[in-house]
Write a protein that holds these residues in place. Structure first.
Motif, PDB file in Angstrom:
ATOM      1  N   ALA A   1       0.850  -1.253  -0.085  1.00 21.88           N
ATOM      2  CA  ALA A   1       0.065  -0.013   0.063  1.00 21.88           C
ATOM      3  C   ALA A   1       0.824   1.130   0.194  1.00 21.88           C
TER       4      ALA A   1
ATOM      5  N   TYR B   1      -5.918   1.828   7.333  1.00 20.03           N
ATOM      6  CA  TYR B   1      -7.061   1.605   6.674  1.00 20.03           C
ATOM      7  C   TYR B   1      -7.194   2.465   5.429  1.00 20.03           C
TER       8      TYR B   1
ATOM      9  N   ARG C   1      -6.421   3.698   2.317  1.00 21.50           N
ATOM     10  CA  ARG C   1      -5.437   3.157   1.602  1.00 21.50           C
ATOM     11  C   ARG C   1      -4.910   4.150   0.593  1.00 21.50           C
TER      12      ARG C   1
ATOM     13  N   ASN D   1      -1.006   5.416   5.768  1.00 17.40           N
ATOM     14  CA  ASN D   1       0.048   4.221   5.689  1.00 17.40           C
ATOM     15  C   ASN D   1       1.188   4.530   6.427  1.00 17.40           C
TER      16      ASN D   1
END
Lengths: 101, 498
Positions: free
Chosen positions: A83, B153, B155, B161
Motif C-alpha cells: 500500500a 485503513y 489506503r 499508511n
C-alpha cells in the motif's frame, strides 16, 4: 554426540542481536521485516533447545505458535508495504517523514 | 507436561462470550459478502447487536459468579477478567457507533472495517483472560494484527499508511522482544503459567527475560521510554481507530501487567516498583510537556494519553490491592472521558474535515452541545471535581500515599497543573475565540448517543462512584493477600461518594 545447551543459547543470542541491530540501522523496510523474522527465529531456537534440555513439551508448542504469528505478521506487513509503495513508490523508511510534531 | 484438551460442557461455558463473538464476526463478514448492496450502517448495527449479546453473557457471568480456568490454566475467567472484558466490549460498542459516519469516507472495504474491529475486540477479550506466557504472546499478537490493518485503513492516504508502517514495525519489534523474553523465562524456570512462576529464584537470565517482556508490554501501553509510535500512529490513523487504540488495548495490556506483576513477581515488588516509579514520572512529565506544543487535536490527545498512562502506572507502582482497584477505576473514568473527547473530534472532523486545534475556534457558536461536551471531557481528563477524572486521580493518589510514594504524588500534582493548561487552551479556543466560519454544525444521531453515554459516565462516576468502587474492589479480590495494606476505598474520604 550431545551439543551443550550453551551453544544453542549463544547462537540464538547472536541471531537475535543481528535482528535487533538490523531493525535499528537498516533503512529498507523489507530488510527490517527480515530482521524481525530473525528475532522471532532466535526465539524458536531458544525454545526448542530449552524444550529438549528440560524435557518439557511446552517449549515446542510455543514454537508452533511463534511460527504462525510470524507468518501472519509477514502477510500483514507486506500488505502495508505494498500500500505504501503504491502511494509513494519507495520502500525506504527515510522517505516517510510526513508525521512530525 | 501434557495438554488435556478434553472439554466438558461446563468448560465450554467459560468460553461462551468469546464463542458468541467469534460466531458473530463470522456472521458480519458473511452478511457483508453475500449482501453487497446492504447499507453499511446496518452492518454497524448488526455488530452493535452482537456486542450487546456478548455484554449480556458477561454480565450474566458477573452476576452468577461463574469463574474457572481452562486449558491447563492458560485461560482464566475470574472477576478481574470479567471486568476487563466488559470494559473492552463496552469500548468496542461505543467505537463502532463513533465509526459509522467516518466509514462512509472509505472507498473500499467498508464492511470489513466492522469485522476487523470485532476481531481486535475478540483478541483483547482473550488478553484479559491470559494466564500464562504463551497465551500472553498469542493474544497480544492476535489483537494487534487487526489494529495494524485498521491503522493503515485509508489506503490512498499517505499519512495513514505511514502511521500503519510505524505502528507495524515497532509493534512487531516489540513482539520479537516479548517472544525472546518469554523464551528466557521459560528456559530458567521450565514454566509458563503465572502462578507457577511465582516461586522462581531471580537469576540473571530470568531478569533479562522479564525486562524484555516488560519492554514489550511498555510498547503496548505506550509508557515512556517506549512511546515513540504513539503520536505518529494516533495522528495518521483514521480517528475512530485512534479512539479505539487509545483505550481498549491499554485496558487489556493492564490486565496482563496486573496479573504478571501481582501474581508472578509479587516477591520482587521493590525492584519493579522502583522501575515503575521512573516510568510513571517520565510518562507524565514528557506527555504533558510535549502536549503543550501540539497544534493537532489528535496529537494533543495522544500526548495526553501518554500522561494518563503515567498516572495509571502510579497505581501499579503502589503494588497493593488498593493500587489495583485504583487502576481499574481509573481505566473506567478514562474510557468515558477519552472516548467522549474522541467522539467530539470524530464528529467535528467529519463536519469540517480538519483536526487542527485552530479550527475549534468558536465551536461554542457553531454547536453549543459539542463544545459543552468537549469541555466536560477535557476537564475530566484534567481531573476537575466533580467529574470522573477527579475521583480516578484521587483514588490513585490515595493508593500511592498509603505506600509512601510521596515523590510520585508531588510530580503527579505538578503534572495536573501542566495538563490543565493545555486542556484549557482548547476550551478557550472553543468558547472565547471567534469562529472563522460561523455556520452551525449538526451532530449525527449515533454520535450523539456516544457523547451522551460519555457524559453520563463522566458525571455518574464523578458524583456517585460508590457502586463502581464496590465493583472494582470485588474484581481484584484475588490480590488481597499482597504485601502492604490491603485496603478497600475508605468511603469517608470521598466527598461525593453517595
Amino acid at each position: 554426540m550431545n551439543v551443550p545447551l550453551s551453544y544453542y543459547l549463544i547462537l540464538s543470542a547472536i541471531v537475535f542481536t543481528t535482528g535487533v541491530v538490523g531493525v535499528l540501522i537498516r533503512r529498507n523496510i523489507i530488510i527490517i521485516l527480515l530482521s524481525i523474522e530473525l528475532m522471532l527465529n532466535a526465539t524458536n531456537i531458544n525454545f526448542v533447545a530449552f524444550s529438549y534440555y528440560l524435557q518439557n513439551i511446552a517449549g515446542q508448542v510455543f514454537v508452533f505458535f511463534a511460527l504462525t504469528v510470524a507468518a501472519a505478521e509477514v502477510a500483514v506487513g507486506l500488505a502495508i508495504i505494498i500500500a505504501l509503495y503504491r502511494t509513494k513508490a519507495s520502500i525506504n523508511v527515510d522517505d516517510f517523514q510526513l508525521l512530525k510534531w | 507436561m501434557t495438554f488435556n484438551l478434553t472439554l466438558s460442557g461446563s468448560d465450554l461455558l467459560l468460553l461462551l462470550p468469546e464463542m458468541v463473538l467469534t460466531a458473530w464476526l463470522c456472521v458480519v463478514l458473511t452478511v457483508d459478502f453475500v449482501m453487497p448492496r446492504l447499507p453499511k450502517d446496518r452492518l454497524a448495527y448488526l455488530s452493535v447487536g452482537g456486542l450487546g449479546v456478548v455484554l449480556a453473557t458477561l454480565v450474566w457471568f458477573e452476576l452468577e459468579g461463574i469463574t474457572g480456568t481452562l486449558f491447563a490454566h492458560m485461560f482464566v475467567v475470574d472477576r478481574m477478567a470479567l471486568f476487563f472484558k466488559i470494559f473492552i466490549v463496552g469500548a468496542t460498542l461505543l467505537v463502532i457507533l463513533v465509526s459509522m459516519d467516518y466509514v462512509r469516507r472509505f472507498r473500499f472495504f467498508r464492511g470489513e472495517y466492522y469485522f476487523l474491529v470485532l476481531m481486535s475486540a475478540l483478541g483483547m477479550m482473550f488478553m484479559a483472560s491470559a494466564n500464562d506466557l504463551l497465551s500472553v504472546f498469542i493474544t497480544l499478537e492476535f489483537s494487534t494484527f487487526g489494529f495494524y490493518v485498521l491503522v493503515a485503513y485509508l489506503r490512498d492516504d499517505v499519512a495513514s499508511n505511514e502511521a500503519g508502517l510505524k505502528f507495524f514495525i515497532l509493534g512487531v519489534f516489540a513482539a520479537g522482544l516479548l517472544a525472546y523474553g518469554i523464551s528466557l523465562v521459560f528456559g530458567e524456570t521450565g514454566k509458563l503459567v503465572f502462578s507457577d512462576l511465582a516461586r522462581a529464584e531471580p537469576t540473571p537470565g530470568l531478569i533479562i527475560g522479564y525486562l524484555l517482556i516488560f519492554a514489550a508490554l511498555g510498547f503496548k501501553i505506550g509508557a515512556v521510554p517506549f512511546h515513540s509510535w504513539i503520536p505518529d500512529t494516533y495522528h495518521g490513523a483514521p480517528t475512530p481507530v485512534t479512539a479505539f487504540l487509545s483505550i481498549a488495548p491499554k485496558g487489556a495490556a493492564f490486565a496482563i501487567l496486573l496479573r504478571m506483576l501481582f501474581v508472578s513477581l509479587a516477591t520482587l515488588k521493590p525492584v519493579w516498583a522502583l522501575l515503575l516509579v521512573f516510568a510513571s514520572i517520565l510518562s507524565m512529565t514528557y506527555g504533558n510537556i510535549v502536549a503543550i506544543a501540539q497544534r493537532n487535536i489528535k496529537r494533543l490527545l495522544a500526548y495526553s494519553g501518554i500522561a494518563q498512562i503515567g498516572n495509571i502506572l502510579i497505581g501499579l507502582a503502589a503494588g497493593t490491592k488498593m493500587g489495583s482497584d485504583a487502576i481499574l477505576f481509573y481505566l473506567l473514568t478514562y474510557l468515558f472521558s477519552n472516548l467522549g473527547a474522541f467522539a467530539i473530534v470524530v464528529a467535528v472532523g467529519n463536519l469540517i474535515n480538519s483536526d487542527e486545534i485552530e479550527d475549534y475556534n468558536g465551536l461554542n457558536r457553531r454547536s453549543p452541545f459539542m463544545a459543552f461536551a468537549m469541555l466536560v471531557f477535557l476537564l475530566s481528563l484534567a481531573g476537575v471535581p466533580p467529574l470522573a477524572g477527579f475521583i480516578g486521580k484521587l483514588y490513585i493518589f490515595l493508593a500511592a500515599i498509603n505506600e509512601g510514594l510521596y515523590t510520585l504524588i508531588v510530580v503527579g500534582l505538578i503534572n495536573i497543573v501542566i495538563s490543565m493548561y493545555y486542556y484549557l487552551v482548547v476550551v478557550k479556543k472553543m468558547y472565547i475565540n471567534e469562529p472563522a466560519d460561523p455556520s452551525p454544525l449538526r451532530i449525527s444521531a449515533p454520535m450523539k448517543a456516544v457523547v451522551y453515554a460519555g457524559l453520563a459516565g463522566t458525571l455518574v462516576l464523578g458524583i456517585y462512584p460508590q457502586p463502581f468502587i464496590d465493583w472494582v474492589v470485588a474484581a481484584t479480590l484475588m490480590f488481597s493477600n499482597l504485601p502492604g495494606p490491603a485496603a478497600s476505598m475508605p468511603p469517608a474520604i470521598l466527598p461525593f461518594g453517595g
